[in-house]
Design a protein around this motif. Structure first.
Motif, PDB file in Angstrom:
ATOM      1  N   GLY A 129       0.825  -1.215   0.000  1.00 31.64           N
ATOM      2  CA  GLY A 129       0.000   0.000   0.000  1.00 31.64           C
ATOM      3  C   GLY A 129       0.852   1.254   0.000  1.00 31.64           C
ATOM      4  O   GLY A 129       0.585   2.212  -0.728  1.00 31.64           O
ATOM      5  N   GLU A 130       1.916   1.249   0.804  1.00 36.51           N
ATOM      6  CA  GLU A 130       2.792   2.419   0.886  1.00 36.51           C
ATOM      7  C   GLU A 130       3.556   2.626  -0.432  1.00 36.51           C
ATOM      8  O   GLU A 130       3.738   3.767  -0.873  1.00 36.51           O
ATOM      9  CB  GLU A 130       3.752   2.275   2.077  1.00 36.51           C
ATOM     10  N   LEU A 131       3.989   1.525  -1.060  1.00 36.27           N
ATOM     11  CA  LEU A 131       4.677   1.668  -2.355  1.00 36.27           C
ATOM     12  C   LEU A 131       3.739   2.301  -3.383  1.00 36.27           C
ATOM     13  O   LEU A 131       4.131   3.205  -4.136  1.00 36.27           O
ATOM     14  CB  LEU A 131       5.175   0.300  -2.870  1.00 36.27           C
ATOM     15  N   ALA A 132       2.479   1.855  -3.402  1.00 41.54           N
ATOM     16  CA  ALA A 132       1.502   2.434  -4.348  1.00 41.54           C
ATOM     17  C   ALA A 132       1.301   3.922  -4.061  1.00 41.54           C
ATOM     18  O   ALA A 132       1.242   4.758  -4.977  1.00 41.54           O
ATOM     19  CB  ALA A 132       0.179   1.678  -4.263  1.00 41.54           C
ATOM     20  N   ASN A 133       1.226   4.268  -2.784  1.00 39.38           N
ATOM     21  CA  ASN A 133       1.086   5.670  -2.360  1.00 39.38           C
ATOM     22  C   ASN A 133       2.271   6.511  -2.851  1.00 39.38           C
ATOM     23  O   ASN A 133       2.096   7.606  -3.394  1.00 39.38           O
ATOM     24  CB  ASN A 133       0.989   5.681  -0.820  1.00 39.38           C
ATOM     25  N   ILE A 134       3.465   5.978  -2.709  1.00 37.41           N
ATOM     26  CA  ILE A 134       4.668   6.725  -3.099  1.00 37.41           C
ATOM     27  C   ILE A 134       4.747   6.868  -4.626  1.00 37.41           C
ATOM     28  O   ILE A 134       5.115   7.927  -5.141  1.00 37.41           O
ATOM     29  CB  ILE A 134       5.931   6.053  -2.506  1.00 37.41           C
ATOM     30  N   ILE A 170       4.592  10.481  13.099  1.00 34.17           N
ATOM     31  CA  ILE A 170       3.174  10.304  12.755  1.00 34.17           C
ATOM     32  C   ILE A 170       3.093   9.794  11.322  1.00 34.17           C
ATOM     33  O   ILE A 170       3.498  10.482  10.376  1.00 34.17           O
ATOM     34  CB  ILE A 170       2.418  11.645  12.884  1.00 34.17           C
ATOM     35  N   GLU A 171       2.586   8.580  11.184  1.00 40.08           N
ATOM     36  CA  GLU A 171       2.657   7.911   9.877  1.00 40.08           C
ATOM     37  C   GLU A 171       1.682   6.739   9.918  1.00 40.08           C
ATOM     38  O   GLU A 171       1.722   5.952  10.868  1.00 40.08           O
ATOM     39  CB  GLU A 171       4.116   7.453   9.671  1.00 40.08           C
ATOM     40  N   ASP A 172       0.817   6.623   8.898  1.00 47.58           N
ATOM     41  CA  ASP A 172      -0.141   5.513   8.912  1.00 47.58           C
ATOM     42  C   ASP A 172       0.486   4.199   8.465  1.00 47.58           C
ATOM     43  O   ASP A 172      -0.003   3.128   8.825  1.00 47.58           O
ATOM     44  CB  ASP A 172      -1.396   5.842   8.080  1.00 47.58           C
ATOM     45  N   SER A 173       1.567   4.258   7.690  1.00 48.86           N
ATOM     46  CA  SER A 173       2.197   3.016   7.252  1.00 48.86           C
ATOM     47  C   SER A 173       3.156   2.497   8.326  1.00 48.86           C
ATOM     48  O   SER A 173       4.145   3.145   8.671  1.00 48.86           O
ATOM     49  CB  SER A 173       2.967   3.247   5.942  1.00 48.86           C
ATOM     50  N   THR A 182       6.088  14.120  10.392  1.00 52.36           N
ATOM     51  CA  THR A 182       4.746  13.678  10.041  1.00 52.36           C
ATOM     52  C   THR A 182       4.530  13.418   8.556  1.00 52.36           C
ATOM     53  O   THR A 182       5.043  14.133   7.699  1.00 52.36           O
ATOM     54  CB  THR A 182       3.674  14.683  10.531  1.00 52.36           C
ATOM     55  N   ASP A 183       3.756  12.382   8.287  1.00 55.74           N
ATOM     56  CA  ASP A 183       3.236  12.073   6.965  1.00 55.74           C
ATOM     57  C   ASP A 183       2.148  13.099   6.630  1.00 55.74           C
ATOM     58  O   ASP A 183       1.691  13.841   7.504  1.00 55.74           O
ATOM     59  CB  ASP A 183       2.638  10.653   7.038  1.00 55.74           C
ATOM     60  N   TRP A 184       1.749  13.147   5.364  1.00 54.62           N
ATOM     61  CA  TRP A 184       0.640  14.035   4.963  1.00 54.62           C
ATOM     62  C   TRP A 184      -0.638  13.207   4.768  1.00 54.62           C
ATOM     63  O   TRP A 184      -1.649  13.436   5.417  1.00 54.62           O
ATOM     64  CB  TRP A 184       1.025  14.772   3.663  1.00 54.62           C
ATOM     65  N   ASN A 185      -0.572  12.194   3.873  1.00 56.21           N
ATOM     66  CA  ASN A 185      -1.762  11.375   3.576  1.00 56.21           C
ATOM     67  C   ASN A 185      -2.008  10.352   4.659  1.00 56.21           C
ATOM     68  O   ASN A 185      -1.316   9.356   4.737  1.00 56.21           O
ATOM     69  CB  ASN A 185      -1.534  10.578   2.287  1.00 56.21           C
ATOM     70  N   MET A 186      -3.016  10.616   5.489  1.00 62.14           N
ATOM     71  CA  MET A 186      -3.354   9.647   6.537  1.00 62.14           C
ATOM     72  C   MET A 186      -4.859   9.665   6.743  1.00 62.14           C
ATOM     73  O   MET A 186      -5.495  10.702   6.554  1.00 62.14           O
ATOM     74  CB  MET A 186      -2.672  10.026   7.869  1.00 62.14           C
ATOM     75  N   PRO A 187      -5.422   8.533   7.162  1.00 58.37           N
ATOM     76  CA  PRO A 187      -6.857   8.532   7.469  1.00 58.37           C
ATOM     77  C   PRO A 187      -7.135   9.307   8.763  1.00 58.37           C
ATOM     78  O   PRO A 187      -6.198   9.660   9.473  1.00 58.37           O
ATOM     79  CB  PRO A 187      -7.177   7.044   7.644  1.00 58.37           C
ATOM     80  N   VAL A 201      10.581  14.330   0.619  1.00 54.30           N
ATOM     81  CA  VAL A 201       9.704  13.624  -0.316  1.00 54.30           C
ATOM     82  C   VAL A 201      10.058  12.136  -0.312  1.00 54.30           C
ATOM     83  O   VAL A 201      11.225  11.775  -0.432  1.00 54.30           O
ATOM     84  CB  VAL A 201       9.844  14.212  -1.743  1.00 54.30           C
ATOM     85  N   LYS A 202       9.035  11.294  -0.145  1.00 56.11           N
ATOM     86  CA  LYS A 202       9.217   9.854  -0.293  1.00 56.11           C
ATOM     87  C   LYS A 202       9.318   9.552  -1.790  1.00 56.11           C
ATOM     88  O   LYS A 202       8.604  10.182  -2.568  1.00 56.11           O
ATOM     89  CB  LYS A 202       8.004   9.099   0.263  1.00 56.11           C
ATOM     90  N   PRO A 203      10.122   8.594  -2.210  1.00 58.31           N
ATOM     91  CA  PRO A 203      10.985   7.742  -1.404  1.00 58.31           C
ATOM     92  C   PRO A 203      12.219   8.513  -0.930  1.00 58.31           C
ATOM     93  O   PRO A 203      12.752   9.328  -1.660  1.00 58.31           O
ATOM     94  CB  PRO A 203      11.387   6.652  -2.397  1.00 58.31           C
TER      95      PRO A 203
HETATM   96 MG   LIG Z   1       0.661   7.684   4.504  1.00 54.79          MG
END
Ligand SMILES: [Mg+2]
Lengths: 171, 127
Positions: free
Chosen positions: A90-95, B6-9, B49-54, B101-103
């Motif tokens: 899921g995280e790879l798809a997000n990135i 803070i990170e959902d993954s 912190t991450d940005w995209n999270m539920p 920026v990820k990665p």
């Molecule tokens: Mg995330």
């Protein structure tokens, strides 16, 4: 679907795997998907939308490729797909989806992305958002096949790449 | 030095923790979304912190943190897949102090986090 809408995702996937897993994936000829079944055992799906586009991008990994990716990323060998492998996919798809944004912005496309959905199990289906044919791009990770799927509907009236280039040249 | 990640993954949380441990940041508090994080801010020295999270995304959380004068100087680094330049600008305008920026690689994370800490605590070396 025009290849110009696929290339940003391919560059983003290459960059993601090179940076996180230190491998350059092999790539084979894309084809149009004929059903909604995944080719892998675990899939991560990201929806995206804006005024210009609606669609989704998915990464789907057969078990062997998923476990190899996990091993390269975390340095641990797992016997089966577990919650951590699902989370990684899921995280790879997000990135990959987020990383393609800058390249899309350059051709006049802006979008927001969703939180990833992860689906697992043999023969699971992937719900794409574009309502248009899904393009499948086969990749290989250390010789193990996995797939990226892209479905992207571009709304009418969007400037084409040719038009943007012509305007830049004229301006 | 206490860090709030803070990170959902869960995978990315583990990677961040491992990378922080490599330069001796081992006192880590974790949260899976912005709302959970808001309840864990006391005693925190830096937020990653991450940005995209539920539940609550990272940008909404940053705005909430900055609305509280108590946290106006709390260093906040965003670590996100949101790679568009306009998103970086939006985050910085809303009170984020640094952006990864990820990665990302371990080296990038170390450089950016150390840089942010040095900017926020410009003392130790001079004294
Ligand atoms: Mg995330």
């Amino acid at each position: 679907m025009d290849v110009k809408y696929i290339n940003p995702f391919i560059s983003s996937l290459n960059n993601t795997l090179e940076t996180m897993l230190s491998v350059s994936p092999g790539r084979n000829q894309p084809f149009l998907k004929s059903n909604n079944k995944a080719s892998g055992d675990v899939s991560g799906i990201i929806g995206f939308a804006s005024q210009e586009v609606v669609g989704s991008v998915a990464l789907t990994f057969p078990e062997k490729a998923a476990l190899k990716a996990y091993e390269l990323l975390m340095g641990e060998t797992l016997p089966h797909i577990n919650e951590e492998v699902q989370d990684m996919v899921g995280e790879l798809a997000n990135i990959v989806a987020g990383g393609a944004k800058e390249e899309f912005n350059a051709i006049g496309i802006v979008y927001h992305i969703s939180i990833p959905t992860v689906v697992t199990g043999k023969g699971h289906s992937i719900g794409h958002k574009g309502g248009v044919p899904v393009v499948v791009i086969p990749f290989e990770l250390n010789g193990l096949p996995f797939y990226m799927e892209v479905s992207m509907k571009v709304k009418p009236g969007l400037p084409t790449v040719q038009k943007l280039v012509a305007e830049n040249v004229a301006g | 030095m206490k860090v709030l990640v803070i990170e959902d993954s869960a995978t990315t949380r583990r990677i961040i923790k491992k990378n922080l441990a490599a330069f001796n940041l081992t006192d880590i508090e974790e949260a899976e979304n912005g709302e959970e994080a808001l309840a864990k801010l006391d005693g925190i020295d830096i937020v990653l912190t991450d940005w995209n999270m539920p539940v609550m995304d990272g940008l909404t959380m940053v705005k909430t943190i900055r609305a509280n004068p108590k946290y106006k100087d709390l260093p906040i680094m965003m670590i996100t897949s949101q790679a568009a330049k306009k998103e970086v600008i939006e985050a910085l305008k809303n009170g984020v102090n640094g952006y990864i920026v990820k990665p990302f690689t371990a080296a990038t994370l170390a450089e950016k986090v150390k840089g942010l800490l040095a900017r926020c605590n410009p003392v130790s070396e001079a004294e």
